[in-house]
Design an enzyme around this catalytic site. Structure first.
Site, short mmCIF file in Angstrom:
data_model
loop_
_atom_site.label_atom_id
_atom_site.label_comp_id
_atom_site.label_asym_id
_atom_site.label_seq_id
_atom_site.Cartn_x
_atom_site.Cartn_y
_atom_site.Cartn_z
CD GLU A 1 -2.12 1.31 3.06
OE1 GLU A 1 -2.18 2.42 3.48
OE2 GLU A 1 -2.30 0.33 3.61
CB THR B 1 -4.45 7.71 3.72
OG1 THR B 1 -3.09 6.98 4.35
CG2 THR B 1 -4.87 8.77 4.80
CE LYS C 1 -5.64 1.14 8.51
NZ LYS C 1 -5.43 2.21 7.39
#
Length: 224
Positions: A52, A81, A140
């Protein structure tokens, strides 16, 4: 003009399979885009299948675009994000194959509409259930450091089939504990990446990556 074509998004089943098989997602962020790119490529060379790139990285979309074009077929670059629908569109255009959100925002629904697998940020049982009902491929658990492995263990009692991926302060010892308590995978930032994305030592990054990959490759009995 850059003529690199974005790669197609992962199939959700394939993404879930990668999480289950490799049990590791690396998180790269930093102020130096060239160093961030070198970090992604080094992680890929060391067998990290899911990397990521956080959108708060300097020139994150450029890093994603370049990395997606340069990594081998064994690694898929995602965007993290990711907060807004526009973030999703820009990340997908840059070649991100999967999406990570820090919370339950509009980016979750936008990712589902775009056909992008999504790892959605949640902390509480209510948020975890909402994430899955909204189409998240995995949850997550963030910030995992607030409750640690014991909190994951408690969540797994009522939700034994929930695909949790703890993120936030996960070091090598923590990763082992989370996986032992049923995490489908762990997301690891600075304990793995160190200072590499700021131009730091890539040899040290390789050594850390090998330790994390080896740990996460063990089967449920703790055997390689």
């Amino acid at each position: 003009m850059n003529d690199i074509r974005p790669v197609p998004p992962l199939n959700s089943d394939f993404f879930a399979g990668l999480l289950h098989r490799t049990r590791l997602a690396a998180i790269v962020r930093g102020p130096d885009p060239d160093a961030a790119l070198r970090t992604v490529l080094t992680l890929a060379e060391e067998g990290v299948a899911l990397v990521e790139v956080s959108l708060n990285t300097t020139d994150a979309l450029g890093v994603i675009r370049r990395a997606a074009a340069e990594v081998g077929p064994g690694t898929v670059v995602g965007a993290g994000t990711v907060l807004t629908e526009d973030d999703v569109a820009r990340a997908q255009d840059a070649g991100a194959g999967w999406i990570v959100t820090p919370a339950l925002t509009e980016s979750l629904a936008a990712s589902v509409r775009a056909g992008l697998p999504v790892l959605a940020g949640a902390l509480t049982p209510t948020e975890a259930v909402a994430a899955r009902r909204a189409g998240a491929d995995a949850v997550k658990l963030f910030p995992a450091s607030l409750g640690g492995p014991a909190y994951l263990k408690a969540l797994r009692d009522p939700f034994p089939d929930m695909p949790f991926v703890p993120v936030g302060g996960v070091d090598l010892d923590g990763a082992e504990q989370y996986l032992a308590h049923g995490a489908v995978a762990v997301g690891v930032g600075s304990p793995l990446v160190g200072d590499a994305a700021q131009g730091g030592d890539l040899a040290a990054l390789r050594a850390r990556a090998r330790r994390f990959v080896a740990l996460c490759a063990r089967d449920e009995r703790g055997e390689a």
